[in-house]
Design a protein around this motif. Structure first.
Motif, PDB file in Angstrom:
ATOM      1  N   LEU A  47       0.867  -1.172   0.000  1.00 54.10           N
ATOM      2  CA  LEU A  47       0.000   0.000   0.000  1.00 54.10           C
ATOM      3  C   LEU A  47       0.904   1.223   0.000  1.00 54.10           C
ATOM      4  CD1 LEU A  47      -2.666  -1.039   2.652  1.00 54.10           C
ATOM      5  CD2 LEU A  47      -2.914  -1.030   0.173  1.00 54.10           C
ATOM      6  N   PRO A  49       1.203   5.621  -1.006  1.00 58.11           N
ATOM      7  CA  PRO A  49       0.450   6.835  -1.342  1.00 58.11           C
ATOM      8  C   PRO A  49       0.536   7.114  -2.841  1.00 58.11           C
ATOM      9  CG  PRO A  49       2.494   7.392  -0.204  1.00 58.11           C
ATOM     10  CD  PRO A  49       2.369   5.891  -0.185  1.00 58.11           C
ATOM     11  N   LYS A  64      -6.657   1.383  -7.070  1.00 52.82           N
ATOM     12  CA  LYS A  64      -7.073   2.280  -6.014  1.00 52.82           C
ATOM     13  C   LYS A  64      -7.790   1.477  -4.933  1.00 52.82           C
ATOM     14  CE  LYS A  64      -9.581   6.519  -5.149  1.00 52.82           C
ATOM     15  NZ  LYS A  64     -10.341   7.620  -5.706  1.00 52.82           N
ATOM     16  N   VAL A  65      -7.486   1.753  -3.677  1.00 63.82           N
ATOM     17  CA  VAL A  65      -8.143   1.093  -2.558  1.00 63.82           C
ATOM     18  C   VAL A  65      -9.474   1.802  -2.331  1.00 63.82           C
ATOM     19  CG1 VAL A  65      -8.003   0.570  -0.091  1.00 63.82           C
ATOM     20  CG2 VAL A  65      -5.948   0.459  -1.507  1.00 63.82           C
ATOM     21  N   ARG A  66     -10.531   1.024  -2.213  1.00 61.95           N
ATOM     22  CA  ARG A  66     -11.867   1.600  -2.011  1.00 61.95           C
ATOM     23  C   ARG A  66     -12.557   0.949  -0.815  1.00 61.95           C
ATOM     24  NH1 ARG A  66     -13.078   4.073  -7.056  1.00 61.95           N
ATOM     25  NH2 ARG A  66     -11.801   3.224  -8.698  1.00 61.95           N
ATOM     26  N   GLU A  69     -11.844   4.155   1.998  1.00 60.66           N
ATOM     27  CA  GLU A  69     -10.565   4.653   1.495  1.00 60.66           C
ATOM     28  C   GLU A  69      -9.639   4.965   2.665  1.00 60.66           C
ATOM     29  OE1 GLU A  69     -10.160   7.669  -1.453  1.00 60.66           O
ATOM     30  OE2 GLU A  69     -11.942   6.990  -2.504  1.00 60.66           O
ATOM     31  N   PRO A  70      -8.370   4.615   2.522  1.00 58.61           N
ATOM     32  CA  PRO A  70      -7.423   4.948   3.584  1.00 58.61           C
ATOM     33  C   PRO A  70      -7.201   6.462   3.656  1.00 58.61           C
ATOM     34  CG  PRO A  70      -6.296   3.925   1.734  1.00 58.61           C
ATOM     35  CD  PRO A  70      -7.755   3.900   1.422  1.00 58.61           C
ATOM     36  N   VAL A  71      -6.926   6.940   4.844  1.00 56.01           N
ATOM     37  CA  VAL A  71      -6.676   8.364   5.054  1.00 56.01           C
ATOM     38  C   VAL A  71      -5.280   8.513   5.621  1.00 56.01           C
ATOM     39  CG1 VAL A  71      -7.416  10.415   6.309  1.00 56.01           C
ATOM     40  CG2 VAL A  71      -9.119   8.784   5.489  1.00 56.01           C
ATOM     41  N   ARG A  72      -4.584   9.529   5.157  1.00 58.43           N
ATOM     42  CA  ARG A  72      -3.230   9.781   5.613  1.00 58.43           C
ATOM     43  C   ARG A  72      -3.136  11.216   6.104  1.00 58.43           C
ATOM     44  NH1 ARG A  72       2.074   9.090   1.814  1.00 58.43           N
ATOM     45  NH2 ARG A  72       3.249  10.734   2.780  1.00 58.43           N
TER      46      ARG A  72
END
Length: 79
Positions: A47, A49, A64-66, A69-72
């Motif tokens: 994974l 960015p 794309k991860v759905r 969705e991951p947050v950074r």
């Protein structure tokens, strides 16, 4: 109970063998190019960015991860 645990272990091993999957421990890396190299060599998934994928390795497929969705979090340090 002990027999049940052995039967479950045997099932787990068989499932892994049937799918040709080998579980290896995670390898933390600090460089996105290293992570992509492992992925391109077939040694796992990563994974990363979006910014790290501007020029990704030709042997790597990017998805794309759905959901969710991951947050950074990104912070600025100023003086």
């Amino acid at each position: 109970m002990e027999g049940d645990a052995r039967a479950q272990d045997a099932e787990d091993e068989t499932a892994t063998e049937d799918r040709s999957v080998i579980a290896i421990p995670p390898v933390p890396v600090t460089n996105s190019a290293t992570a992509e190299g492992f992925v391109a060599a077939g040694l796992g998934v990563s994974l990363l960015p979006r910014a790290a994928l501007a020029h990704h390795h030709p042997g790597v497929v990017v998805r794309k991860v759905r959901g969710p969705e991951p947050v950074r979090a990104v912070h600025a340090a100023m003086r």
